[in-house]
Design a protein around this motif. Structure first.
Motif, PDB file in Angstrom:
ATOM      1  N   ALA A 128       0.804  -1.243   0.070  1.00  0.00           N
ATOM      2  CA  ALA A 128      -0.050  -0.112   0.122  1.00  0.00           C
ATOM      3  C   ALA A 128       0.776   1.307   0.209  1.00  0.00           C
ATOM      4  CB  ALA A 128      -0.838  -0.039   1.162  1.00  0.00           C
ATOM      5  N   VAL A 129       2.154   1.332   0.806  1.00  0.00           N
ATOM      6  CA  VAL A 129       2.754   2.329   0.828  1.00  0.00           C
ATOM      7  C   VAL A 129       3.365   2.713  -0.587  1.00  0.00           C
ATOM      8  CG1 VAL A 129       5.166   3.414   1.693  1.00  0.00           C
ATOM      9  CG2 VAL A 129       3.602   2.031   3.139  1.00  0.00           C
ATOM     10  N   LEU A 130       3.903   1.563  -1.279  1.00  0.00           N
ATOM     11  CA  LEU A 130       4.485   1.562  -2.806  1.00  0.00           C
ATOM     12  C   LEU A 130       3.560   2.013  -3.640  1.00  0.00           C
ATOM     13  CD1 LEU A 130       6.925  -1.305  -2.589  1.00  0.00           C
ATOM     14  CD2 LEU A 130       7.383   1.133  -1.935  1.00  0.00           C
ATOM     15  N   GLY A 131       2.400   1.650  -3.603  1.00  0.00           N
ATOM     16  CA  GLY A 131       1.174   1.883  -4.502  1.00  0.00           C
ATOM     17  C   GLY A 131       0.762   3.044  -4.366  1.00  0.00           C
ATOM     18  N   GLY A 132       0.682   3.683  -3.234  1.00  0.00           N
ATOM     19  CA  GLY A 132       0.347   4.871  -3.102  1.00  0.00           C
ATOM     20  C   GLY A 132       1.458   6.116  -3.760  1.00  0.00           C
ATOM     21  N   GLY A 133       2.635   5.625  -3.460  1.00  0.00           N
ATOM     22  CA  GLY A 133       3.770   6.458  -4.013  1.00  0.00           C
ATOM     23  C   GLY A 133       3.911   6.574  -5.307  1.00  0.00           C
ATOM     24  N   VAL A 134       3.464   5.455  -5.911  1.00  0.00           N
ATOM     25  CA  VAL A 134       3.494   5.238  -7.485  1.00  0.00           C
ATOM     26  C   VAL A 134       2.408   6.041  -7.823  1.00  0.00           C
ATOM     27  CG1 VAL A 134       3.368   3.793  -9.479  1.00  0.00           C
ATOM     28  CG2 VAL A 134       4.723   2.952  -7.681  1.00  0.00           C
ATOM     29  N   CYS A 157      10.893   5.592  -0.461  1.00  0.00           N
ATOM     30  CA  CYS A 157      12.286   5.355  -0.197  1.00  0.00           C
ATOM     31  C   CYS A 157      12.351   5.137   1.449  1.00  0.00           C
ATOM     32  CB  CYS A 157      13.324   6.262  -0.420  1.00  0.00           C
ATOM     33  SG  CYS A 157      13.604   6.368  -2.078  1.00  0.00           S
ATOM     34  N   GLU A 158      11.105   5.632   2.053  1.00  0.00           N
ATOM     35  CA  GLU A 158      10.988   5.543   3.685  1.00  0.00           C
ATOM     36  C   GLU A 158      10.332   4.353   4.120  1.00  0.00           C
ATOM     37  OE1 GLU A 158       9.731   9.423   4.821  1.00  0.00           O
ATOM     38  OE2 GLU A 158      11.831  10.320   4.974  1.00  0.00           O
ATOM     39  N   MET A 159       9.753   3.494   3.104  1.00  0.00           N
ATOM     40  CA  MET A 159       8.987   2.400   3.368  1.00  0.00           C
ATOM     41  C   MET A 159       9.950   1.210   4.423  1.00  0.00           C
ATOM     42  SD  MET A 159       7.514  -1.014   0.960  1.00  0.00           S
ATOM     43  CE  MET A 159       8.926  -1.896   1.486  1.00  0.00           C
ATOM     44  N   PRO A 160       9.177   0.831   5.433  1.00  0.00           N
ATOM     45  CA  PRO A 160       9.953  -0.109   6.278  1.00  0.00           C
ATOM     46  C   PRO A 160      10.136  -1.336   5.601  1.00  0.00           C
ATOM     47  CG  PRO A 160       8.127   1.230   7.658  1.00  0.00           C
ATOM     48  CD  PRO A 160       7.845   1.499   6.224  1.00  0.00           C
ATOM     49  N   CYS A 161      11.353  -1.760   5.422  1.00  0.00           N
ATOM     50  CA  CYS A 161      11.324  -2.933   4.907  1.00  0.00           C
ATOM     51  C   CYS A 161      11.716  -4.285   6.004  1.00  0.00           C
ATOM     52  CB  CYS A 161      12.735  -2.861   3.876  1.00  0.00           C
ATOM     53  SG  CYS A 161      12.556  -1.900   2.425  1.00  0.00           S
ATOM     54  N   ARG A 162      10.953  -5.211   5.975  1.00  0.00           N
ATOM     55  CA  ARG A 162      10.851  -6.404   6.998  1.00  0.00           C
ATOM     56  C   ARG A 162      11.765  -7.347   6.270  1.00  0.00           C
ATOM     57  NH1 ARG A 162       4.170  -6.777   7.229  1.00  0.00           N
ATOM     58  NH2 ARG A 162       3.795  -4.553   8.190  1.00  0.00           N
ATOM     59  N   ASP A 168      13.799  -5.639  -2.263  1.00  0.00           N
ATOM     60  CA  ASP A 168      13.927  -5.628  -3.678  1.00  0.00           C
ATOM     61  C   ASP A 168      12.816  -5.066  -4.438  1.00  0.00           C
ATOM     62  OD1 ASP A 168      16.268  -7.434  -3.501  1.00  0.00           O
ATOM     63  OD2 ASP A 168      15.279  -9.366  -3.448  1.00  0.00           O
ATOM     64  N   ILE A 169      11.498  -5.092  -3.821  1.00  0.00           N
ATOM     65  CA  ILE A 169      10.392  -4.352  -4.558  1.00  0.00           C
ATOM     66  C   ILE A 169      10.357  -3.042  -4.435  1.00  0.00           C
ATOM     67  CG2 ILE A 169       8.639  -4.449  -2.864  1.00  0.00           C
ATOM     68  CD1 ILE A 169       6.908  -5.703  -5.307  1.00  0.00           C
ATOM     69  N   LEU A 170      11.041  -2.552  -3.200  1.00  0.00           N
ATOM     70  CA  LEU A 170      11.119  -1.053  -3.085  1.00  0.00           C
ATOM     71  C   LEU A 170      12.288  -0.406  -3.931  1.00  0.00           C
ATOM     72  CD1 LEU A 170      11.676   0.851   0.416  1.00  0.00           C
ATOM     73  CD2 LEU A 170      13.141   1.563  -1.614  1.00  0.00           C
ATOM     74  N   MET A 171      13.404  -1.293  -4.356  1.00  0.00           N
ATOM     75  CA  MET A 171      14.235  -0.737  -5.353  1.00  0.00           C
ATOM     76  C   MET A 171      13.632  -0.827  -6.651  1.00  0.00           C
ATOM     77  SD  MET A 171      17.600  -2.929  -3.882  1.00  0.00           S
ATOM     78  CE  MET A 171      18.400  -2.535  -5.433  1.00  0.00           C
ATOM     79  N   LEU A 172      13.004  -1.760  -7.042  1.00  0.00           N
ATOM     80  CA  LEU A 172      12.389  -1.627  -8.305  1.00  0.00           C
ATOM     81  C   LEU A 172      11.472  -0.722  -8.485  1.00  0.00           C
ATOM     82  CD1 LEU A 172      12.237  -3.149 -11.037  1.00  0.00           C
ATOM     83  CD2 LEU A 172      10.397  -4.724 -10.044  1.00  0.00           C
ATOM     84  N   THR A 173      10.360  -0.235  -7.498  1.00  0.00           N
ATOM     85  CA  THR A 173       9.457   0.585  -7.465  1.00  0.00           C
ATOM     86  C   THR A 173      10.098   1.868  -7.926  1.00  0.00           C
ATOM     87  OG1 THR A 173       8.141  -0.370  -6.080  1.00  0.00           O
ATOM     88  CG2 THR A 173       7.541   1.549  -6.168  1.00  0.00           C
ATOM     89  N   VAL A 174      11.433   2.343  -7.019  1.00  0.00           N
ATOM     90  CA  VAL A 174      12.024   3.610  -7.374  1.00  0.00           C
ATOM     91  C   VAL A 174      12.370   3.794  -8.729  1.00  0.00           C
ATOM     92  CG1 VAL A 174      14.093   4.962  -6.498  1.00  0.00           C
ATOM     93  CG2 VAL A 174      12.543   3.910  -4.576  1.00  0.00           C
ATOM     94  N   ALA A 175      13.070   2.845  -9.191  1.00  0.00           N
ATOM     95  CA  ALA A 175      13.536   2.716 -10.412  1.00  0.00           C
ATOM     96  C   ALA A 175      12.326   2.782 -11.588  1.00  0.00           C
ATOM     97  CB  ALA A 175      14.323   1.296 -10.885  1.00  0.00           C
ATOM     98  N   ALA A 176      11.191   2.176 -11.115  1.00  0.00           N
ATOM     99  CA  ALA A 176      10.109   2.053 -12.144  1.00  0.00           C
ATOM    100  C   ALA A 176       9.536   3.460 -12.331  1.00  0.00           C
ATOM    101  CB  ALA A 176       9.086   1.365 -11.732  1.00  0.00           C
ATOM    102  N   ASP A 186      19.020   3.682 -12.094  1.00  0.00           N
ATOM    103  CA  ASP A 186      18.766   3.103 -11.049  1.00  0.00           C
ATOM    104  C   ASP A 186      18.117   1.926 -11.118  1.00  0.00           C
ATOM    105  OD1 ASP A 186      20.251   5.195  -9.633  1.00  0.00           O
ATOM    106  OD2 ASP A 186      18.303   6.326  -9.292  1.00  0.00           O
ATOM    107  N   PHE A 187      18.013   1.380 -12.158  1.00  0.00           N
ATOM    108  CA  PHE A 187      17.353  -0.132 -12.287  1.00  0.00           C
ATOM    109  C   PHE A 187      18.367  -0.952 -11.541  1.00  0.00           C
ATOM    110  CE2 PHE A 187      14.440   1.527 -15.354  1.00  0.00           C
ATOM    111  CZ  PHE A 187      13.290   0.829 -14.901  1.00  0.00           C
ATOM    112  N   PRO A 188      17.792  -2.145 -10.541  1.00  0.00           N
ATOM    113  CA  PRO A 188      18.717  -2.972  -9.988  1.00  0.00           C
ATOM    114  C   PRO A 188      19.218  -3.835 -11.045  1.00  0.00           C
ATOM    115  CG  PRO A 188      16.774  -2.900  -8.794  1.00  0.00           C
ATOM    116  CD  PRO A 188      16.372  -2.244 -10.087  1.00  0.00           C
ATOM    117  N   GLU A 189      20.442  -4.419 -10.640  1.00  0.00           N
ATOM    118  CA  GLU A 189      20.951  -5.404 -11.591  1.00  0.00           C
ATOM    119  C   GLU A 189      20.517  -6.553 -11.994  1.00  0.00           C
ATOM    120  OE1 GLU A 189      23.762  -8.401 -12.980  1.00  0.00           O
ATOM    121  OE2 GLU A 189      22.705  -8.190 -11.119  1.00  0.00           O
ATOM    122  N   TRP A 190      19.730  -7.275 -11.108  1.00  0.00           N
ATOM    123  CA  TRP A 190      19.004  -8.181 -11.232  1.00  0.00           C
ATOM    124  C   TRP A 190      18.031  -8.146 -12.220  1.00  0.00           C
ATOM    125  CZ3 TRP A 190      14.253  -7.405  -9.774  1.00  0.00           C
ATOM    126  CH2 TRP A 190      13.913  -6.807  -8.603  1.00  0.00           C
TER     127      TRP A 190
END
Length: 408
Positions: A128-134, A157-162, A168-176, A186-190
């Protein structure tokens, strides 16, 4: 009658809390109007609410493990967006995110923009955090609001990562989000290797779209000599893209993921068109249009009006002249603000004042085509191409056509 946001400001609580009170029947006179809550002006804040129940409901997980619910099989049939919104009534947060995503795809980014605070405040889970940000980042591009763009990225970027999966999905969301304005550094290498197995399967349909966008931008950079790959030159990479995209389209059809299918068809059309194969491009454009029109997903075409030149608008005109007129007017606003944000993010000046013909000529010239080759591709005279190149230089202030790629 007042909106949820207006009541929230009046009572000094969050919009999400007001929505929960409406849903639980705690606000007398509150009712749903066009899938949005409206509340009497004189409504009073309930003296007591079941805090434990409300807290439990706010912790409801997303119905799919992805920030982008509209790109999953929840939305599988053209014309069914309204029904999906109703089906999500028991999950207020999911319903709000899906509804806002559809509003954005309608081209109603202003509606999402107005509720930025709701989507950038607390959420019950990482998706939900990432969806709202996008959502807000995309709407900020549409509105040309660089401050809100930065705020949305900070929120992501401030989403708490458990765990590693969250990271991984935070990194991808920022890049997307950056990829939305053609920033790909900034896309992750993987991700650049097409390795998605570390992500939840529910996220794969959306990730495939972002991956194809990444490949398309890479092919464009190679064709316009902005970057180099060993053994690859010119339009050779662009010509190969459809061989990768076509199987993804088939999988989207099998998986019944409507929005990814539309995006993938349009991206495949971009590859075909840039490589000079408009016959195959038109096949995918027409299918994408047929899928998008039942729910009026006109906003989805904004990403592709720049890259498909006149071809997309021509096909929209054949399908529905009124829709084509609407999309054209939406694009006039969108391209100015997209260029503003894209230029700021990439630290360059992006031309937004070119006609479709001027942009197409500039693009083909950046690909290394000669005046004669451009004229043959576009079905115009050599002199028309030369005059158009001159117009581009005059409008943008660049020195010569060897620099066209830098302003597109």
């Amino acid at each position: 009658m007042l909106t949820v946001k207006q009541i929230a400001e009046k009572w000094g609580v969050s919009p999400r809390r007001v929505q929960m009170l409406c849903k639980s029947g705690s606000i007398e006179g509150a009712r749903l109007l066009d899938r949005m809550w409206v509340i009497p002006d004189d409504a009073e804040m309930p003296a007591k609410v079941n805090e434990e129940k409300m807290a439990h409901e706010l912790e409801l997980p997303m119905p799919r493990k992805t920030p982008l619910l509209h790109m999953t099989d929840l939305y599988s049939t053209p014309g069914s967006a309204g029904q999906v919104i109703m089906d999500l009534a028991d999950n207020v947060e999911a319903q709000a995110l899906f509804s806002a995503s559809i509003a954005y795809l309608h081209g109603d980014a202003e509606k999402v923009y107005e509720h930025a605070d709701f989507f950038l405040n607390g959420h019950s889970g990482p998706y939900a955090v990432l969806g709202g940000g996008v959502l807000i980042a995309q709407s900020a591009v549409w509105m040309g609001d660089m401050e809100l763009w930065n705020r949305a990225k900070k929120h992501i970027c401030e989403m708490p990562c458990r765990d590693d999966s969250n990271r991984d999905i935070l990194m991808l969301t920022v890049a997307a989000v950056d990829g939305h304005v053609n920033e790909v550094s900034d896309f992750p290498e993987w991700f650049t290797r097409g390795c998605f197995d570390i992500l939840p399967p529910d996220a794969h349909p959306a990730v495939k779209v972002y991956y194809v966008k990444y490949l398309t931008m890479a092919a464009y950079a190679v064709a316009s000599k902005q970057t180099s790959l060993e053994g690859v030159q010119g339009l050779s990479l662009m010509r190969m893209l459809p061989f990768a995209i076509e199987p993804m389209i088939t999988q989207a059809v099998v998986d019944r993921t409507l929005v990814p299918e539309i995006h993938l068809r349009l991206l495949c059309a971009v590859a075909y068109h840039n490589a000079g194969d408009d016959a195959h491009a038109v096949e995918h454009i027409d299918k994408a249009i047929a899928l998008a029109l039942p729910d009026r997903l006109y906003g989805i075409f904004m990403d592709y009006m720049r890259t498909l030149d006149r071809l997309l608008l021509d096909r929209l005109t054949l399908a529905d002249e009124q829709v084509a007129y609407t999309v054209k007017n939406m694009y006039k606003k969108y391209i100015v603000n997209w260029a503003k944000i894209s230029g700021a993010v990439r630290n360059r000046t992006v031309a937004s004042n070119l006609t479709m013909r001027e942009r197409e000529v500039a693009k083909l010239s950046a690909f290394g085509l000669t005046v004669k080759e451009i004229a043959q591709r576009m079905g115009v005279s050599d002199s028309t191409v030369k005059q158009t190149m001159f117009n581009v230089i005059q409008k943008t202030g660049i020195k010569d056509r060897s620099e066209f790629a830098a302003i597109l």
